[in-house]
Design a protein around this motif. Structure first.
Motif, PDB file in Angstrom:
ATOM      1  N   THR B  41     -18.827 -45.097  19.263  1.00 34.02           N
ATOM      2  CA  THR B  41     -18.070 -44.297  18.193  1.00 34.02           C
ATOM      3  C   THR B  41     -18.960 -43.949  17.259  1.00 34.02           C
ATOM      4  N   GLN B  82      -9.287 -42.342  19.651  1.00 30.93           N
ATOM      5  CA  GLN B  82      -9.256 -43.289  20.515  1.00 30.93           C
ATOM      6  C   GLN B  82      -7.845 -43.780  20.737  1.00 30.93           C
ATOM      7  N   ASP B 159     -13.152 -39.645  22.193  1.00 30.42           N
ATOM      8  CA  ASP B 159     -13.308 -41.294  21.998  1.00 30.42           C
ATOM      9  C   ASP B 159     -12.396 -42.093  22.890  1.00 30.42           C
ATOM     10  N   GLU B 160     -12.767 -42.499  23.801  1.00 30.22           N
ATOM     11  CA  GLU B 160     -11.843 -43.441  24.711  1.00 30.22           C
ATOM     12  C   GLU B 160     -10.761 -42.713  24.989  1.00 30.22           C
TER      13      GLU B 160
HETATM   14 MG   LIG Z   1     -15.610 -47.243  19.422  1.00 32.41          MG
END
Ligand SMILES: [Mg+2]
Ligand SMILES: Nc1ncnc2c1ncn2[C@@H]1O[C@H](COP(=O)(O)OP(=O)(O)OP(=O)(O)O)[C@@H](O)[C@H]1O
Lengths: 523, 321
Positions: B41, B82, B159-160
């Motif tokens: 990240t 995320q 991010d994810e």
């Molecule tokens: Mg992360």
């Protein structure tokens, strides 16, 4: 009581113009201060949410400000800002600040950090993040703070009348002093309704969904300003001199009502508490005040009493009031209290008051010095467990008298003493006596006649000028109605009086109330 | 093209990112893969300056991003968070329109583009006026993606993006993701700790450990040529499945018998993985399947046993371990 008993509604109708003015002032005071509190508190809350290390100190200080008792805070304001709207608004502002700053801070720091990060990542600058993300999301919490502040302000604004800022407190505190329930309710009910109304309206605002809030937030400042303006609508008249009268004086036949009806006195008048009135006169905020003829501040601030040439102020000779059952329970009480009779004349009382009010000696010390000087002081004896309960109203002279009585009782009898000082105005202390919460307190014949007995004007006309006939009338009536006894008068006459600064009175050649009227009438 | 050189970021005593360099070609998808806390990240956020590096340089299309205005830079980079990070007080339409509004697009253009994206992302139009809280996790994720794609920024950081989804939904989104034309022309860097996802969606994978890239390359390279024990161990658990997915039927084409008897007509393209072929056997129990080589248009019919033996012969050939 003998005449037709006025209902609350009749009172409100009769006083509707005053009620309207006071309500408008009340709303105005509440919202001017609220507006300023929002304008300052919101940015402050935002700022400390940015500079977190300041949040502790800022919220701490705001918290401390809020714990200062309202009357004390108003008192602190007078030397800085004088009397009237300014100090009241500042005091209200300080109370409103904490909930607004705290909730702004909590609301903004509580915004989901993911959402904030998304806003930044999307390319918003810090102002866009603030106005498009943080403030809208924090808005329900901020509005809750404003709601709390509003309700607090409606409540505290009742105290504004103490420092001549008007509002519904004029009726409430006037009513308490005058033992006039209708007057109290005429102030208290609208004040409570205002609190409920504004709370309800703000709760609606809070419940609106986010979309609508965006729009309402824009009209809110406008609404606040409009409501604030209410304050300025009423006060549009003036005269050469300004008078400051206590709420009690304002509502009394032997006060402002008499000045108007007997003397035809028309003067720009503001309502103010006894506590700050003298100081305001000395500082030339006020020119004429309604004081007590034995008040120590008369001497301290170099004021003079205007001669009551038409005799509207009845005699106010002080004497201890005692419950009859207490006199039976404490056989030695009457003789002990009467030891003071005849010992204190006007100038002695003024001197004693001067020492507490101006030299700031404690009432205990003044009482003890006085008794020692008169050879009456005796060290306290062991008490036998029975306790005499003394009460006093909330001003210096009464404190001194209760202290003297307390020392006399402890010195000359085996009774214990419990003092309940600072019992507001006449209504509060007299109710305490009726409800058997106190046994003794010092009262004045004029107050007994007018405020408590509310004697019909016919009777007042017969008694007014005579000291003894007034005393005898209240003595008989109190025994008959309340089983409460007036003991022997102490000696001084603490009557109402109009006062002016000595220098100004001399310059304007005003010696009597009629002179004052003549001066006001000349253009 | 993105070029990252010698990037370093420390938080107190933690070296979150410790001297990272890599390049991503235009139109390429790179996955940053690694265990929790390895600095994925942090690396990603330095690319749009949500975090400023201690040292190192980042260039996008030859421009040093550290000398650009961060706001303008970010408006040219799509970012998927995320946990999607949708604005709860904005409707779906308003959420999607955030960047276009910052870029001062006119209403009609925003509306047209939004509708286009909704269609591509299979989001019903009725949701335009819904608030994010009224959507399912998968739908929110799609809106998050739409928001990142709307301005058609050449670079996309994720991010994810599918971290919070159940397996079924995730597979579905993966499939859609792979065929979305919007993504084909973008340079994408995505963070994940899901090996399958990385292998499926990315052209290349950067394996990270303790703030450093330990290996970067195509899935096959990591699988059959791991740079060290960390990479090997990371892939060990799902090794067989990964292999079967990574090795295409075209890779083992030469070991498939050409003389198989054709029983049915259904065909499987040779660019599918071995895994998919095995799946076909499982779902339609049958003796053999037909595989078509798209280049040569040749069709070979193989049995399960023939497929497996071709696979093992291929594997024995690949140099590894
Ligand atoms: Mg992360
Ligand atoms: N703002 C910060 N302050 C202090 N330390 C941080 C900060 N952000 C990240 N770190 C630390 O830096 C290291 C790398 O964090 P990072 O968020 O990049 O990990 P990650 O690879 O994304 O992990 P995950 O898969 O769990 O999201 C971690 O040890 C983390 O604790």
């Amino acid at each position: 009581m003998n005449e037709h008993q006025q209902t609350l509604l009749e009172f409100m109708q009769q006083q509707s113009d005053k009620l309207l003015v006071q309500t408008m002032q009340h709303i105005g005071l509440t919202f001017i201060s609220l507006f300023i509190a929002v304008v300052t508190g919101l940015p402050l809350g935002i700022y400390i949410s940015r500079v977190r290390k300041l949040s502790g100190p800022v919220l701490g200080i705001a918290g401390i400000l809020q714990t200062i008792p309202s009357i004390a805070l108003l008192g602190f304001m007078i030397p800085l800002l004088g009397i009237g709207a300014k100090p009241a608004i500042v005091a209200l502002l300080l109370y409103a600040l904490l909930p607004i700053v705290r909730n702004t801070y909590t609301g903004i720091t509580g915004v989901d950090s993911n959402v904030k990060e998304a806003a930044v990542a999307m390319g918003m600058n810090k102002w866009q993040v603030l106005f498009k993300v943080e403030l809208p999301l924090a808005m329900p919490v901020i509005l809750a703070g404003i709601r709390t502040a509003t309700v607090i302000n409606v409540g505290v604004a009742t105290l504004a009348s103490y420092i001549a800022a008007g509002g519904l407190g004029e009726f409430i505190f006037g009513g308490i002093s005058l033992n006039n329930t209708n007057m109290i309710l005429a102030g208290a009910i609208p004040a409570a309704m205002l609190a409920i109304l504004f709370d309800f309206l703000l709760s609606l605002l809070q419940k609106l969904n986010f979309k609508k809030v965006k729009g309402t937030v824009k009209i809110a400042p406008v609404l606040l300003i409009i409501l604030s303006c209410f304050y300025f609508i009423p006060s549009a008249y003036g005269s050469k001199l300004t008078a400051g009268f206590t709420p009690e004086f304002m509502g009394r036949q032997d006060g402002n009502l008499g000045l108007v009806s007997k003397y035809g006195l028309k003067i720009h008048t503001i309502v103010i508490s006894d506590a700050v009135m003298y100081k305001a006169a000395q500082e030339k905020e006020l020119d004429v005040i309604s004081g007590y003829s034995t008040d120590g501040r008369l001497k301290a601030y170099d004021l003079i009493v205007l001669d009551d040439d038409k005799k509207i102020f009845p005699p106010y000779y002080a004497a201890p009031l005692v419950r009859e059952d207490a006199l039976k329970k404490f056989p030695e009480l009457e003789a002990t209290l009467n030891k003071l009779s005849g010992l204190i004349n006007d100038s002695v009382m003024t001197e004693l008051n001067y020492r507490t009010d101006y030299l700031h000696q404690t009432p205990e010390r003044v009482a003890k010095d006085f008794l020692q000087a008169n050879g009456l002081y005796k060290a306290p004896q062991q008490s036998n467990g029975e306790v005499v309960r003394l009460g006093s109203k909330i001003f210096g002279e009464q404190y001194i008298l209760t202290n003297i009585y307390s020392m006399l009782i402890k010195g000359y009898t085996y009774y214990g003493v419990e003092t309940k000082t600072g019992l507001g105005g006449t209504k509060i202390v007299f109710d305490a006596m009726i409800n058997n919460q106190i046994d003794v307190y010092p009262e004045y014949t004029g107050t007994g006649l007018l405020a408590i007995l509310q004697a019909p004007s016919k009777v007042i006309g017969q008694l007014q000028t005579s000291k003894d006939s007034t005393y005898n009338y209240v003595k008989t009536e109190f025994e008959k109605r309340y089983k409460i006894k007036w003991l022997k008068p102490i000696g001084f006459n603490n009557a109402y009086a109009l006062m002016m600064r000595r220098q100004q009175a001399n310059e304007l050649h005003i010696k009597t109330i009629s002179d004052l009227k003549r001066y006001l009438n000349t253009k | 093209m993105i070029k990252v050189s010698n990037l370093v970021k420390t938080f107190g005593a933690t070296k979150a990112v410790n001297d990272i360099s890599f390049e991503v070609a235009k139109g390429e998808t790179l996955a940053l893969l690694g265990t929790s806390g390895c600095g994925k990240t942090t690396t990603l956020k330095m690319l749009n300056r949500l975090i400023e590096p201690d040292s190192g340089t980042i260039e996008i299309d030859g421009q040093n991003i550290l000398s650009q205005s961060p706001e303008l830079l970010r408006r040219s980079i799509g970012y998927v968070l995320q946990n999607n990070g949708l604005f709860p007080h904005y409707t779906v339409a308003e959420n999607i329109a955030i960047v276009p509004n910052l870029l001062k697009w006119d209403k009609a253009k925003i509306e047209k583009r939004t509708n286009e994206l909704l269609e591509k992302l299979h989001l019903p139009k009725e949701y335009l006026n819904a608030y994010p809280a009224e959507l399912s996790g998968g739908q929110q994720q799609r809106v998050g993606l739409a928001r990142a794609l709307v301005a058609d920024a050449p670079v996309l950081l994720m991010d994810e993006p599918f971290g919070a989804l159940d397996n079924v939904t995730r597979s579905k989104i993966h499939a859609e993701f792979n065929v979305l034309d919007e993504l084909k022309r973008k340079t994408i860097i995505m963070v994940t700790h899901d090996v399958q996802e990385a292998f499926l969606l990315a052209d290349r994978v950067a394996m990270m450990d303790k703030g450093q890239i330990v290996q970067i390359g195509a899935a096959k390279e990591l699988l059959f040529n791991p740079a060290n024990d960390f990479v090997k161990d990371f892939l060990k658990e799902q090794h067989l499945q990964l292999e079967l997915k990574t090795i295409k039927l075209s890779d083992i084409w030469q070991y498939l018998p050409a003389d198989g008897r054709r029983i049915n007509t259904s065909q499987l393209a040779a660019n599918a993985g071995v895994w998919e072929a095995l799946d076909t056997f499982k779902f339609y129990p049958r003796e053999n399947i037909n595989i078509i080589n798209q280049q040569t248009k040749e069709v070979r019919s193989v049995t399960f046993d023939q497929l497996m033996s071709a696979y093992s012969r291929f594997k024995n050939q690949v140099p590894h371990e």
